[in-house]
Design an enzyme around this catalytic site. Structure first.
Site, PDB file in Angstrom:
ATOM      1  N   CYS A 133      -5.244 -28.571  22.439  1.00 16.46           N
ATOM      2  CA  CYS A 133      -6.115 -28.367  23.605  1.00 16.46           C
ATOM      3  C   CYS A 133      -5.336 -27.932  24.842  1.00 16.46           C
ATOM      4  CB  CYS A 133      -6.889 -29.638  23.917  1.00 16.46           C
ATOM      5  SG  CYS A 133      -7.899 -30.195  22.550  1.00 16.46           S
TER       6      CYS A 133
ATOM      7  N   HIS B 273      -8.934 -30.606  31.443  1.00 10.28           N
ATOM      8  CA  HIS B 273      -9.446 -30.416  30.080  1.00 10.28           C
ATOM      9  C   HIS B 273     -10.638 -31.350  29.892  1.00 10.28           C
ATOM     10  CE1 HIS B 273      -9.909 -30.140  25.872  1.00 10.28           C
ATOM     11  NE2 HIS B 273      -9.303 -31.270  25.574  1.00 10.28           N
TER      12      HIS B 273
ATOM     13  N   ASN C  89     -16.091 -30.767  23.914  1.00 15.23           N
ATOM     14  CA  ASN C  89     -14.658 -30.448  23.996  1.00 15.23           C
ATOM     15  C   ASN C  89     -14.414 -29.105  23.298  1.00 15.23           C
ATOM     16  OD1 ASN C  89     -11.903 -30.275  23.646  1.00 15.23           O
ATOM     17  ND2 ASN C  89     -11.630 -32.400  22.985  1.00 15.23           N
TER      18      ASN C  89
END
Ligand code: UT7
Length: 331
Positions: free
Chosen positions: A117, A256, A286
């Site tokens: 990520c 994030h 996500n």
């Protein structure tokens, strides 16, 4: 003498059309809308479908075209394309090379970065350093994921979390504004907290048209949760100090989007009020490498950023990896 820096000259994003909401997931695994919202903040996510040709490449290209349009530069001016992703359409060549072809960006070097990520921030750091050192004058940095292709739809601890999408930024050089500092970190000893082993999970009827890969996602969410907060808070403090910026100078934090509670805890640790933190996890879940550039693009298009504003980006992901960048916004 002024330093040469990379500045963000344009942003863009693209998400698939299909919305999978929490009620849809209630019909797939033993979960509830209430649990998902309370524990994660997610209400719905976007899922790429084969029938709509929403490949990793097509999502990345759509986001890039919007970023180029905002930056008012042609793809033929790009010197470099760097893509943060772990869900490329093919094992090789890179998504970046396919994007280079799709945009006809003839003189751009092109490669992917795999950092979970944190992929977008790793890619941003590489490209901005290339600009700061004079290796190139303009670059396209993309974060794109189609994690639905690796989702185990029988694992309620992961399948409710992820979504698909792409975000992109165009970098050009600047003497004043731009990326003031970046920092990256990794700890391979903790790789088992989030990884992608082999598997061929069953796919529910409503998701039969999704792309499939021969592996899926395994995660120890509990242990990651704590590490995510500590790593992002520490690296954010490091990069703020490096750039001579104090938390009170920050106009917007774009973190994030893994979990709303992680974002809240991060803001608390950095003593930054939530009004200054951009959150869109409720809409997309996500999206891994894509989450920061999608959020940044939405913030820019909503008019939340103006010249001189200080923006903090920070991410955490598989590897483990983490990173942060401080930007003085320029438009
Ligand atoms: O993108 C970068 C890397 N990813 C992250 O940083 C993610 C970090 N981790 C998290 O966001 C959270 O740990 C999760 C959202 C994954 C999980 O939330 P949690 O509050 O840590 O829940 P938990 O794992 O402690 O589970 C609590 C309970 C368990 O039941 P018992 O053992 O208490 O009876 C789970 O089995 O919730 C259960 N559970 C669920 N219940 C309904 C786990 N997933 C679900 C679900 N629906 N989807």
């Amino acid at each position: 003498m002024n330093m040469i820096r990379a500045r963000i000259a344009g942003t863009g994003s693209a998400t698939p059309e299909m919305i999978l909401n929490n009620a849809d997931l209630e019909a797939i695994v033993d979960t509830s809308d209430d649990w998902i919202i309370k524990r994660t903040g997610i209400r719905e996510r976007r899922i790429a479908l084969k029938g709509r040709n929403e490949t990793t490449l097509n999502l990345a290209t759509s986001a890039s075209l919007k970023a180029l349009e905002m930056a008012k530069i042609g793809a033929d001016a790009l010197d470099m394309i760097v893509v943060g992703t772990v869900s490329q359409d093919m094992h090789f060549p890179s998504v970046a090379c396919f994007v280079q072809d799709a945009l006809n960006a003839k003189k751009a070097a092109a490669f992917d970065v795999s950092a979970g990520c944190t992929g977008f921030l790793y890619a941003l750091s590489v490209a901005s350093n290339a600009i700061a050192t004079g290796t190139c004058r303009s670059a396209l940095v993309i974060g794109v994921e189609r994690l639905s292709a690796m989702t185990n739809w029988e694992d309620r601890t992961t399948c409710v979390l992820f979504g698909d999408g792409a975000g992109a930024v165009v970098l050009t050089s600047s003497q004043d504004d731009g990326i003031l500092a970046s920092a990256l970190g990794a700890d391979g000893t903790c790789w088992e907290l989030l990884y992608s082993p082999n598997g061929s999970p069953n796919v529910p009827e409503i998701l039969k048209d999704t792309y499939r890969k021969p592996f899926f996602i395994k995660m120890d969410g509990n242990r990651l949760f704590k590490k995510a907060i500590i790593s992002m808070a520490d690296i954010s403090s490091e990069v703020l100090e490096k750039s001579g910026v104090s938390p009170s100078d920050i106009r917007l934090v774009v973190p994030h989007q893994a979990n709303f509670r992680i974002i809240q805890a991060l803001a608390e640790r950095l003593s930054i009020p939530m009004e200054k933190v951009y959150v869109n996890i409720h809409k997309y879940g996500n999206t891994s490498s894509a989450s920061i550039p999608i959020a940044l693009d939405e913030a820019a298009r909503e008019g939340l950023l103006g010249p001189g504003d200080i923006v903090l980006l920070t991410a955490f992901g598989a590897g483990l990896t983490w990173g942060a960048s401080v930007i003085r916004w320029s438009f």
